[in-house]
Design an enzyme around this catalytic site. Structure first.
Site, short mmCIF file in Angstrom:
data_model
loop_
_atom_site.label_atom_id
_atom_site.label_comp_id
_atom_site.label_asym_id
_atom_site.label_seq_id
_atom_site.Cartn_x
_atom_site.Cartn_y
_atom_site.Cartn_z
N ALA A 135 0.83 -1.20 0.00
CA ALA A 135 0.00 0.00 0.00
C ALA A 135 0.86 1.25 0.00
O ALA A 135 2.01 1.24 0.46
CB ALA A 135 -0.92 0.00 1.22
N SER A 136 0.29 2.33 -0.53
CA SER A 136 0.94 3.63 -0.58
C SER A 136 2.32 3.50 -1.24
O SER A 136 2.41 3.13 -2.39
CB SER A 136 1.01 4.24 0.81
OG SER A 136 0.92 5.65 0.74
N GLY A 137 3.41 3.77 -0.51
CA GLY A 137 4.72 3.61 -1.11
C GLY A 137 4.96 2.19 -1.61
O GLY A 137 5.69 1.98 -2.58
N TYR B 208 2.72 0.41 -3.02
CA TYR B 208 2.11 0.34 -4.36
C TYR B 208 2.90 1.19 -5.35
O TYR B 208 3.00 0.84 -6.52
CB TYR B 208 0.66 0.81 -4.33
CG TYR B 208 -0.05 0.45 -5.62
CD1 TYR B 208 -0.51 -0.84 -5.84
CD2 TYR B 208 -0.20 1.39 -6.65
CE1 TYR B 208 -1.10 -1.19 -7.04
CE2 TYR B 208 -0.78 1.04 -7.85
CZ TYR B 208 -1.24 -0.26 -8.04
OH TYR B 208 -1.80 -0.61 -9.24
N GLY C 236 -3.31 -0.33 -2.76
CA GLY C 236 -3.80 1.01 -3.07
C GLY C 236 -3.22 2.02 -2.10
O GLY C 236 -2.02 2.16 -2.00
#
Length: 371
Positions: A169-171, A173, A191
């Site tokens: 997730a975040s970084g 992703y 995501g």
């Protein structure tokens, strides 16, 4: 997530999903004997009794009667006994933990160290395809961008497949989106396409809890930004400009990497966290599966047929990084042994993680614990 768990358990153990929910609501499966009676497990054994199970299955042990256990990478590759070590390689690279600047440590992803590992497999002529196993809630925006760049260079030369673990997730992703194919589990959290700036305001805590006050001089108005005093409106505005710019970059990278219109990306971004099951329908991933599935896709994309071998590319810390890593282990041991009264290992991890996420970060604020 519960719908996915209940459905998979009901199907694999041949239990009606309504009965499964009833058992869960009534807490009728809380003892090992109850799990056996209701069909959740097939037997109740001690660890040493598993040797008889292995023997019955025809598994060979060494001369001392011990069984050899293998890593996740070896299991997924299903290495044959007559393997030709001159065969082309599929490299498995691991990215586990929060993303930090520099070298990282045993349970973090260093932007520089992971980028270097990806560069090594890119330059290795024996490696024909790469699987990046990502299990990360994100972290430093700068470190994520360093890794992203190396993923782009790698993808230009060899097939790259991302295998997502519990979190990407975040970084996590951000570093995944350049891949040719993204494989995730239905339970993966992914995501969290978002950015925020964070500075820990420690001033009152130091003063009120420890009696420590901060003072200092600086060359310019914002030279000590976020260190000896809270952020000023001007500093907040400057930070917000950075957040907006990095978010724009993030969403554009996702649109490019996933071949999605930017409007679609903005619709599913905004920091929203998706399960792997939902991520497939909105284009964040390509298929369900684990590391074994990702390796099979990499092999197919590199057109390797049956002649290949899987190698795990890991980097052992050395020099100062090794010293710092050993010191961290000693602190953890102190926490676990209650040498630091009132501090649990989980609390220590949260504090350490928070302290490492100051500045502009791409970090998922959600963590789910399955009990």
């Amino acid at each position: 997530m519960w719908g996915t768990i209940a459905g998979e358990v009901a199907a694999s153990r041949n239990i009606d999903v309504r009965e499964l929910n009833r058992l869960a609501d009534k807490l009728e499966v809380s003892l090992p004997e109850e799990a056996l009676q209701k069909g959740f497990v097939d037997g109740l054994l001690f660890e040493d009794q598993m040797d008889d199970v292995f023997a019955a299955l025809g598994v060979e042990s060494d001369k001392d009667g011990n069984y050899r256990f293998v890593t996740l990478g070896d299991y997924a590759s299903q290495l044959p006994a007559d393997l030709d070590f001159s065969s082309p390689q599929v490299a498995v690279v691991y990215a586990s933990g929060s993303i930090v600047d520099g070298e990282g440590s045993g349970d973090t992803i260093g932007g520089n160290s992971l980028a270097r590992r990806l560069a090594d497999v890119r330059e290795d002529e024996d490696v024909k395809a790469v699987v990046l196993r990502v299990d990360s809630p994100g972290g430093s925006a700068l470190a994520s961008d360093v890794i992203w760049r190396e993923m782009e260079l790698l993808k230009a030369e060899k097939p790259v497949v991302v295998s997502m673990g519990s979190y990407a997730a975040s970084g996590g992703y951000y570093i995944s989106c350049p891949a040719d194919v993204i494989v995730a589990d239905k339970m993966t959290l992914t995501g969290s396409i978002g950015v925020f700036g964070m500075y820990i305001d420690k001033i009152d805590a130091l003063k009120n809890k420890l009696g420590i006050t901060l003072d200092g001089v600086k060359s310019n108005t914002s030279a000590g930004m976020g260190t000896v005093e809270p952020l000023t409106p001007l500093e907040r505005a400057a930070t917000m400009r950075s957040v907006d710019k990095i978010y724009e970059t993030f969403t554009n990278y996702v649109a490019e990497g996933r071949n999605l219109p930017i409007e679609k990306v903005l619709d599913i971004a905004g920091g929203r966290v998706w399960s792997g099951e939902d991520a497939l329908g909105i284009g964040l991933i390509d298929t369900y599966g684990g590391l074994k599935t990702a390796i099979a896709i990499a092999v197919d994309k590199a057109d390797l047929g049956e002649k290949y071998r899987v190698v795990e590319k890991v980097e052992q810390p050395s020099g100062l990084a090794a010293i710092l890593s050993s010191l961290d282990v000693r602190v953890r041991a102190a926490v676990a042994g209650n040498v630091l009264p009132g501090v649990s290992a989980d609390d220590y991890d949260r504090i350490r993680e928070a302290l490492g996420q100051q500045g502009i970060v791409m970090y998922s604020p959600y963590k789910v614990e399955i009990r």
